[in-house]
Design a protein around this motif. Structure first.
Motif, mmCIF file in Angstrom:
data_model
loop_
_atom_site.group_PDB
_atom_site.id
_atom_site.type_symbol
_atom_site.label_atom_id
_atom_site.label_comp_id
_atom_site.label_asym_id
_atom_site.label_seq_id
_atom_site.Cartn_x
_atom_site.Cartn_y
_atom_site.Cartn_z
ATOM 1 N N ASN A 5 0.967 -1.206 -0.086
ATOM 2 C CA ASN A 5 -0.007 0.000 0.149
ATOM 3 C C ASN A 5 0.985 1.284 -0.006
ATOM 4 O O ASN A 5 0.663 2.195 -0.600
ATOM 5 N N LEU A 6 1.989 1.161 0.663
ATOM 6 C CA LEU A 6 2.811 2.445 0.897
ATOM 7 C C LEU A 6 3.506 2.638 -0.563
ATOM 8 O O LEU A 6 3.516 3.752 -0.861
ATOM 9 N N LEU A 7 4.009 1.636 -1.173
ATOM 10 C CA LEU A 7 4.506 1.663 -2.439
ATOM 11 C C LEU A 7 3.521 1.996 -3.413
ATOM 12 O O LEU A 7 4.152 3.119 -4.190
ATOM 13 N N GLY A 8 2.445 1.613 -3.359
ATOM 14 C CA GLY A 8 1.052 2.200 -4.367
ATOM 15 C C GLY A 8 1.048 3.517 -4.293
ATOM 16 O O GLY A 8 0.780 4.408 -5.107
ATOM 17 N N GLY A 9 1.003 4.081 -2.740
ATOM 18 C CA GLY A 9 0.820 5.380 -2.456
ATOM 19 C C GLY A 9 1.891 6.572 -3.025
ATOM 20 O O GLY A 9 1.646 7.447 -3.498
ATOM 21 N N VAL A 10 3.143 5.965 -3.014
ATOM 22 C CA VAL A 10 4.301 6.739 -3.572
ATOM 23 C C VAL A 10 4.274 6.799 -5.033
ATOM 24 O O VAL A 10 4.412 7.815 -5.612
ATOM 25 N N ILE A 11 3.977 5.737 -5.727
ATOM 26 C CA ILE A 11 3.748 5.814 -7.017
ATOM 27 C C ILE A 11 2.695 6.786 -7.641
ATOM 28 O O ILE A 11 2.750 7.439 -8.342
ATOM 29 N N VAL A 12 1.467 6.798 -6.817
ATOM 30 C CA VAL A 12 0.398 7.642 -7.269
ATOM 31 C C VAL A 12 0.654 8.903 -7.178
ATOM 32 O O VAL A 12 0.644 9.993 -7.886
ATOM 33 N N ALA A 13 1.279 9.294 -5.935
ATOM 34 C CA ALA A 13 1.673 10.471 -5.584
ATOM 35 C C ALA A 13 2.976 11.012 -6.768
ATOM 36 O O ALA A 13 2.512 12.408 -7.032
ATOM 37 N N ALA A 14 3.898 10.295 -7.000
ATOM 38 C CA ALA A 14 4.676 10.740 -7.928
ATOM 39 C C ALA A 14 4.120 10.864 -9.313
ATOM 40 O O ALA A 14 4.529 12.035 -9.981
ATOM 41 N N ALA A 15 3.131 10.336 -9.688
ATOM 42 C CA ALA A 15 2.488 10.548 -11.109
ATOM 43 C C ALA A 15 1.750 11.718 -10.922
ATOM 44 O O ALA A 15 1.623 12.451 -11.857
ATOM 45 N N MET A 16 0.912 12.012 -9.870
ATOM 46 C CA MET A 16 0.227 13.307 -9.786
ATOM 47 C C MET A 16 1.326 14.538 -9.691
ATOM 48 O O MET A 16 0.924 15.318 -10.343
ATOM 49 N N ALA A 17 2.386 14.335 -9.205
ATOM 50 C CA ALA A 17 3.250 15.423 -9.178
ATOM 51 C C ALA A 17 3.838 15.678 -10.501
ATOM 52 O O ALA A 17 3.934 16.917 -11.212
ATOM 53 N N LEU A 18 4.351 14.653 -11.304
ATOM 54 C CA LEU A 18 4.646 14.886 -12.715
ATOM 55 C C LEU A 18 3.650 15.394 -13.437
ATOM 56 O O LEU A 18 3.809 16.416 -14.490
ATOM 57 N N GLY A 19 2.419 15.087 -13.355
ATOM 58 C CA GLY A 19 1.346 15.485 -13.894
ATOM 59 C C GLY A 19 1.117 17.046 -13.541
ATOM 60 O O GLY A 19 0.862 17.854 -14.744
ATOM 61 N N LEU A 20 1.253 17.337 -12.521
ATOM 62 C CA LEU A 20 1.159 18.805 -12.090
ATOM 63 C C LEU A 20 2.183 19.675 -12.880
ATOM 64 O O LEU A 20 1.893 20.686 -13.457
ATOM 65 N N ILE A 21 3.490 19.077 -12.744
ATOM 66 C CA ILE A 21 4.750 19.804 -13.494
ATOM 67 C C ILE A 21 4.415 19.912 -15.106
ATOM 68 O O ILE A 21 4.609 21.023 -15.524
ATOM 69 N N ALA A 22 3.875 18.927 -15.775
ATOM 70 C CA ALA A 22 3.670 18.892 -16.852
ATOM 71 C C ALA A 22 2.552 19.934 -17.370
ATOM 72 O O ALA A 22 2.664 20.420 -18.229
ATOM 73 N N CYS A 23 1.640 20.075 -16.430
ATOM 74 C CA CYS A 23 0.577 21.072 -16.896
ATOM 75 C C CYS A 23 0.625 22.407 -16.257
ATOM 76 O O CYS A 23 -0.318 23.361 -16.455
ATOM 77 N N SER A 24 1.609 22.704 -15.393
ATOM 78 C CA SER A 24 1.530 23.871 -14.604
ATOM 79 C C SER A 24 1.405 24.874 -15.540
ATOM 80 O O SER A 24 0.776 26.125 -15.030
ATOM 81 N N ASN A 25 2.243 25.155 -16.607
ATOM 82 C CA ASN A 25 2.174 26.501 -17.282
ATOM 83 C C ASN A 25 1.296 26.226 -18.690
ATOM 84 O O ASN A 25 1.436 27.138 -19.731
ATOM 85 N N ALA A 26 0.315 25.294 -18.929
ATOM 86 C CA ALA A 26 -0.573 25.188 -19.704
ATOM 87 C C ALA A 26 -0.112 25.099 -21.142
ATOM 88 O O ALA A 26 0.409 24.007 -21.661
ATOM 89 N N VAL A 27 0.061 26.184 -21.989
ATOM 90 C CA VAL A 27 0.105 25.966 -23.439
ATOM 91 C C VAL A 27 1.464 25.672 -23.648
ATOM 92 O O VAL A 27 2.341 26.452 -23.266
ATOM 93 N N LYS A 28 1.599 24.680 -24.339
ATOM 94 C CA LYS A 28 3.122 24.153 -24.785
ATOM 95 C C LYS A 28 3.213 24.464 -26.376
ATOM 96 O O LYS A 28 4.112 24.438 -26.842
ATOM 97 N N ASP A 29 2.071 24.298 -27.096
ATOM 98 C CA ASP A 29 2.254 24.178 -28.358
ATOM 99 C C ASP A 29 1.284 25.432 -28.970
ATOM 100 O O ASP A 29 0.173 25.291 -29.488
ATOM 101 N N PRO A 30 1.536 26.662 -28.676
ATOM 102 C CA PRO A 30 0.734 28.091 -28.963
ATOM 103 C C PRO A 30 0.648 28.272 -30.785
ATOM 104 O O PRO A 30 1.621 27.545 -31.445
ATOM 105 N N LYS A 31 -0.415 28.375 -30.952
ATOM 106 C CA LYS A 31 -0.746 28.863 -32.699
ATOM 107 C C LYS A 31 -0.167 30.188 -32.935
ATOM 108 O O LYS A 31 -1.064 30.897 -33.140
ATOM 109 N N TYR A 32 0.907 30.398 -32.936
ATOM 110 C CA TYR A 32 1.569 31.673 -33.565
ATOM 111 C C TYR A 32 1.145 31.742 -34.866
ATOM 112 O O TYR A 32 0.833 31.055 -35.721
ATOM 113 N N GLU A 33 0.712 32.967 -35.190
ATOM 114 C CA GLU A 33 0.276 33.486 -36.243
ATOM 115 C C GLU A 33 1.276 34.417 -37.294
ATOM 116 O O GLU A 33 1.983 35.364 -36.931
#
Length: 214
Positions: A5-33
């Motif tokens: 259970n502890l290992l599973g919790g660590v994995i979930v927490a790490a995945a959530m942290a990575l997800g937050l980092i990946a999405c933190s600044n939103a636009v990664k592929d802007p449609k420059y004109e």
């Protein structure tokens, strides 16, 4: 069971942290004109002198960069310090062959749209560099002779002379790092390859402001 259970919790927490980092600044592929009606035009001429043979294929591009300020962009990632959003845009330029060894293309200072792309203020653009690439025939695997000049040279009134090695024209490409021969100004060329002028051919760039067209 507790270990699992502890290992599973660590994995979930790490995945959530990575997800937050990946999405933190939103636009990664802007449609420059691109600006559909640019007006601030410079005509750039490139003349080749002393090459061992002709260049049948010529391509050009301009790289724009958001600037001089980047405060209009999403901030850098708090952990890595890197910007998740590209701040550059490369635009291909049509090339005109005006003589056997002379080429022209148009560069627009206002080639990109100044706009509030991220809700943080208007992003303005500046030219970072202009690149001309030449190939003898355009055959697959053939070496490309590339020259990049910066904004002052691309829009300046003083000609800029770049040098490339004659021995590389038509010579077999040994590996992926040998596919591009980059021309350079004489101090750098002679420092790397010697001062014998017969070793090089020249590519002279000159620019002329064409006023406000279109």
């Amino acid at each position: 069971m507790k270990t699992r259970n502890l290992l599973g919790g660590v994995i979930v927490a790490a995945a959530m942290a990575l997800g937050l980092i990946a999405c933190s600044n939103a636009v990664k592929d802007p449609k420059y004109e691109r600006n559909p009606n640019p007006r601030q035009k410079y005509v750039v001429t490139a003349k080749v002198d002393g090459a061992p043979g002709p260049f049948r294929v010529a391509t050009a591009s301009v790289q724009y960069k958001i600037g001089p300020s980047q405060t209009c962009m999403p901030p850098a990632e708090p952990i890595s310090g890197t910007f998740p959003t590209p701040d550059r845009e490369v635009v291909s330029l049509p090339v005109r062959k005006v003589a056997e060894s002379e080429f022209q293309f148009d560069v627009y200072l206002d080639g990109m749209v100044a706009k509030d792309y991220f809700g943080r203020g208007v992003c303005t653009w500046e030219i970072e560099g202009v690149t001309l690439s030449l190939k003898p025939t355009g055959a697959k695997g053939e070496r490309r002779f590339a020259t990049t000049i910066d904004m002052p040279d691309a829009t300046g009134l003083k000609p800029v002379i770049m040098y490339a090695r004659r021995e590389k024209y038509g010579a077999p490409v040994s590996d992926v790092y040998d596919e591009v021969e980059r021309s350079m100004e004489v101090p750098h060329a002679t420092a790397l390859y010697g001062s014998d002028p017969s070793k090089f051919f020249a590519i002279t760039f000159s620019a002329k402001e064409s006023g406000h067209d279109r």
